[in-house]
Each structure stands twice: as structure tokens, then as C-alpha cells.
Design an enzyme around this catalytic site. Structure first.
Site, mmCIF file in Angstrom:
data_model
loop_
_atom_site.group_PDB
_atom_site.id
_atom_site.type_symbol
_atom_site.label_atom_id
_atom_site.label_comp_id
_atom_site.label_asym_id
_atom_site.label_seq_id
_atom_site.Cartn_x
_atom_site.Cartn_y
_atom_site.Cartn_z
ATOM 1 N N GLY A 69 1.071 -49.256 32.590
ATOM 2 C CA GLY A 69 1.651 -50.219 33.045
ATOM 3 C C GLY A 69 1.058 -51.011 34.370
ATOM 4 O O GLY A 69 0.239 -52.188 34.664
ATOM 5 N N THR A 70 0.853 -49.635 35.417
ATOM 6 C CA THR A 70 -0.145 -50.020 36.629
ATOM 7 C C THR A 70 -1.478 -50.514 36.085
ATOM 8 O O THR A 70 -2.036 -51.702 36.518
ATOM 9 C CB THR A 70 -0.277 -48.813 37.209
ATOM 10 N N ASN A 138 13.293 -52.487 39.318
ATOM 11 C CA ASN A 138 12.892 -51.128 38.686
ATOM 12 C C ASN A 138 13.783 -50.735 39.673
ATOM 13 O O ASN A 138 14.741 -49.864 39.418
ATOM 14 C CB ASN A 138 11.935 -50.766 38.999
ATOM 15 N N GLN A 166 10.327 -52.573 33.015
ATOM 16 C CA GLN A 166 12.025 -52.468 33.090
ATOM 17 C C GLN A 166 12.455 -52.588 31.594
ATOM 18 O O GLN A 166 13.520 -52.377 32.194
ATOM 19 C CB GLN A 166 12.311 -52.712 33.995
ATOM 20 N N SER A 186 4.733 -50.795 28.824
ATOM 21 C CA SER A 186 4.809 -49.264 29.090
ATOM 22 C C SER A 186 5.488 -48.609 28.827
ATOM 23 O O SER A 186 7.094 -48.616 28.431
ATOM 24 C CB SER A 186 4.617 -49.137 30.607
ATOM 25 N N ALA A 187 5.002 -47.530 27.298
ATOM 26 C CA ALA A 187 5.855 -46.646 26.922
ATOM 27 C C ALA A 187 6.600 -45.828 27.508
ATOM 28 O O ALA A 187 8.296 -45.450 26.553
ATOM 29 C CB ALA A 187 5.221 -45.883 25.826
ATOM 30 N N HIS A 188 6.266 -45.034 28.341
ATOM 31 C CA HIS A 188 7.294 -44.356 28.823
ATOM 32 C C HIS A 188 8.913 -44.454 29.465
ATOM 33 O O HIS A 188 8.944 -43.516 30.082
ATOM 34 C CB HIS A 188 6.435 -43.098 29.899
ATOM 35 N N THR A 224 -11.571 -44.726 24.477
ATOM 36 C CA THR A 224 -11.428 -44.256 23.389
ATOM 37 C C THR A 224 -10.036 -44.806 23.576
ATOM 38 O O THR A 224 -9.428 -43.968 23.620
ATOM 39 C CB THR A 224 -12.073 -42.792 22.867
ATOM 40 N N CYS A 308 7.311 -42.644 47.159
ATOM 41 C CA CYS A 308 5.392 -42.367 46.843
ATOM 42 C C CYS A 308 5.230 -41.666 46.192
ATOM 43 O O CYS A 308 5.710 -40.312 45.921
ATOM 44 C CB CYS A 308 4.939 -43.260 47.577
#
Ligand code: PLP
Length: 365
Positions: A69-70, A138, A166, A186-188, A224, A308
């Protein structure tokens, strides 16, 4: 194992995701290869793209896969030159730090972006703007009125990026309904693997790539594609599209919040619509670092706003932007639940919080 209540940091992978990824991981899968394996990889990649696009009501060619996502946020914010970039003050650090010339848009005490301030910022210059406002925060779970923000952006011919990382799996995330020009997922965060995410880009817009090379993702993101992780991403999105469990979570968290409030806890974002899985709560006069250690020892994995990468807890700029008192900010933690959380987990955590409060609140400072 501790009860895991830190889903907004990352969610445990769904069993269906693990099974799908294991099945694919044994093949050599490079979708750019021209042989049979390559064609097979391409088939999996495009099926995943279509599945994800269908769930968020986008076109498959609007999905650009990235590794996080970043990365998708950085691409969105750096991909349009010559624009002023305005971002809400409570964005994730990957948006706030995507470039060093962003102008912050203030939020009100509820944690909602100040529409009058945004209107004024958009009016003060004729340079076209790019605005970034997240779907849900978040730390607090506060949900932003993206549709209204989109209308304001249209009025000023500004582009809108929405970080919806989120939101996925917790509330409806529909690219068409939100009316943003770009959106990050984002998947995670929704039960998929680390290493797969996407920038959704309106198909009539051209973006400058962040990463160049082999020209994958129609030249918009070289490298890839991680076919296995992307397939896992699609399965996670499919599982998360059923949000039935979220209803239960909100009810259990509401009960927990009432008990905490009765003992002097301070819950944030309650005057705004919030994610069903998130509670941000302060235990006044007990630092969040002490709380986290205590909860960890007792078997609960929760977090404080923005830990962090070094593991140190930074004071929450999100709560500070909402005008929360400095001392209260330092005593706030985040509880975020998800697909594996049970009612018992929340009841046990509530008891633990109350005990910790009774003990530490009385301890000499
Ligand atoms: N945006 C928001 C709102 C987030 O909460 C996070 C992760 O915490 C990100 C972006 C970054 O996503 P990723 O971990 O996939 O880089």
C-alpha cells in the site's frame, strides 16, 4: 498464543488464502514469459485482477498491482507532476511522507476532514491540485465522507486519491460510488499476504510510473508480478466481501467501550462514523507504553497509534490533529479486531483493561 487484537496493523491470513497460494507456489510463474508456464501465470494474474475489480466495482485495466500500500500511495502522489498536493493531516505516513511539499488539510475534533478548509485551500490557487483523503483512519477508525470530498474536488478540477487500505473487508469499498480518481488497497490488511497491493487508477488517466523497467502492468509498474500473492489477495478480498462478522465485532466493541467509559476511559471518534472493528481508547494518566507491556504480559496483542519500525511508540499525530490534549494522547491505545476475533476475546480484554486501570491508575506516578 496471545489474543490478537491488532488487525489494523496486519490481519492473520485466511486459510483459503494460504491454500490458494500454496497451490500456485510450486509452479514457476512469470506472466511475461511466452511459454506455457508463462501463459498459465498470465491466466492466474488476469483472473485475480478481474476478481478484485469486480469486488470494488472497477475495470480490470484500472488495477495496477504493487508490492505494498505504501508503494501504491507513493505512486499516486508522485505520479502527477505540476499539481499542488493537499493531504489530510491524519493520513498514514506513507501518504504524508510520499513527498516533501504536501499541504495538510485540517480535521475537526471528530476526526473528519474540514470541508470548508479544503474548499478554501482549493480556491486559493489556480494551479490544479491533487487531493489525498483516506477512506478510514488506521488509528481511530473514523470514516471520511469521500463522496463529498470528491464533489468538492470536481468543483475545483482537482484529482482525488483515496487510501482505502483500512476500509477493505470492514465497510463497502466501491470505486464507482466513492468517485475518487485513484484508490489504494492492500492485501495484508484484509486476510491476504504481505507483498501484494494495488493502485486503482481511473482508466482515462495516465500516471507516471514510479518503477520503470520491463513494462509490466501496461508500463505503469515494472517488476515481475507476484502471481501467488496476487492470487491470495483476490481470495482474501472474496472472503472479506462477506462482512457479516463485522456486525458482531461492532456490538462487542460497543459493550467494551461502555465499560471502559464507565471507568474513566476516553474513547475517540465516537461522534463520527467509524470502522466496525476499531476502538481507540485512552486510559488517562497511564502511558500507552506501560499499558502495552502490561497487556502483552497478560496475553493481548494491541497497539498504540503508530509504532514506528524501530518498535518505539510515537505520540499520535492523528489524535493531536483532532485537538486531543497531549497527556491524553500519550495514554491512548488501539484495539482492532477481525475475522478470527471471538466475543470471548473482547470480554477477556475488557476485564484485563479494567484490572490494569484499577491497578495502574492508583499507582504512585
Ligand atoms: N495506508 C493505511 C491507512 C495503512 O494503515 C497502511 C498500513 O498500516 C498503509 C497505507 C500502508 O500499507 P502497506 O502496509 O501495505 O504498505
Amino acid at each position: 498464543m496471545p489474543a490478537y487484537l491488532d488487525y489494523n496493523a496486519t490481519a492473520p491470513q485466511r486459510f483459503e488464502v494460504i491454500a490458494r497460494m500454496q497451490a500456485l507456489q510450486v509452479e514457476p510463474l512469470n506472466p511475461s514469459s511466452v511459454h506455457a508456464y508463462g501463459r498459465e501465470a498470465k491466466k492466474h494474474l488476469e483472473q485475480s485482477r478481474k476478481a478484485i475489480a469486480d469486488i470494488i466495482a472497477a475495470w480490470p485495466n484500472e488495477i495496477i498491482f504493487t508490492a505494498s500500500g505504501t508503494e501504491a500511495n507513493a505512486m499516486a502522489l508522485r505520479g502527477f507532476s505540476g499539481r499542488r498536493v493537499l493531504v489530510s493531516a491524519i493520513e498514514h505516513s506513507s501518504v504524508l511522507k510520499a513527498r516533501n511539499d504536501v499541504t495538510p488539510i485540517p480535521v475537526d475534533a471528530r476526526g473528519i476532514v474540514d470541508m470548508a478548509a479544503l474548499d478554501a485551500l482549493l480556491s486559493e490557487s489556480t494551479t490544479p491540485a491533487l487531493v489525498s483523503v483516506m477512506l478510514a483512519n488506521n488509528e481511530t477508525g473514523v470514516i471520511q465522507p469521500i463522496r463529498e470530498v470528491a464533489e468538492l474536488c470536481k468543483k475545483h478540477s482537482a484529482l482525488l486519491h483515496c487510501d482505502a487500505v483500512q476500509g477493505v473487508g470492514k465497510i463497502p469499498v466501491d470505486f464507482g460510488v466513492l468517485q475518487a480518481d485513484m484508490m489504494t488497497i492492500s492485501a495484508h490488511k484484509c486476510g491476504g499476504p504481505l507483498g501484494a497491493a494495488a493502485l486503482v487508477l481511473r482508466r482515462d488517466l495516465a500516471i507516471a510510473p514510479l518503477i520503470t523497467g520491463g513494462g509490466q502492468e501496461t508500463g505503469r509498474r515494472s517488476g515481475t508480478e507476484n502471481v501467488g500473492a496476487i492470487a491470495g489477495f483476490a481470495v482474501a478480498m472474496e472472503c472479506a466481501a462477506n462482512r457479516e462478522h463485522m456486525r458482531g465485532l461492532r456490538q462487542w466493541l460497543d459493550v467494551m467501550e461502555l465499560e471502559m467509559l464507565a471507568q474513566g476511559g476516553v474513547v475517540f471518534g465516537t461522534k463520527a462514523p467509524r470502522l466496525p472493528n476499531t476502538t481507540c481508547v485512552a486510559m488517562p494518566s497511564v502511558s500507552n507504553e506501560v499499558q502495552l507491556m502490561d497487556f502483552d504480559l497478560k496475553g493481548f496483542a494491541v497497539s498504540a497509534g503508530s509504532a514506528c519500525s524501530s518498535g518505539r511508540i510515537e505520540r499520535s499525530y492523528v489524535l493531536a490533529a483532532m485537538g486531543v490534549d497531549k497527556d491524553i494522547v500519550g495514554s491512548a491505545i488501539r484495539v482492532s479486531a477481525g475475522w478470527q476475533t471471538t466475543q470471548n476475546d473482547i470480554i477477556m480484554f475488557t476485564e484485563c483493561w479494567k484490572q490494569t486501570h484499577s491497578r495502574l491508575n492508583k499507582a504512585p506516578k
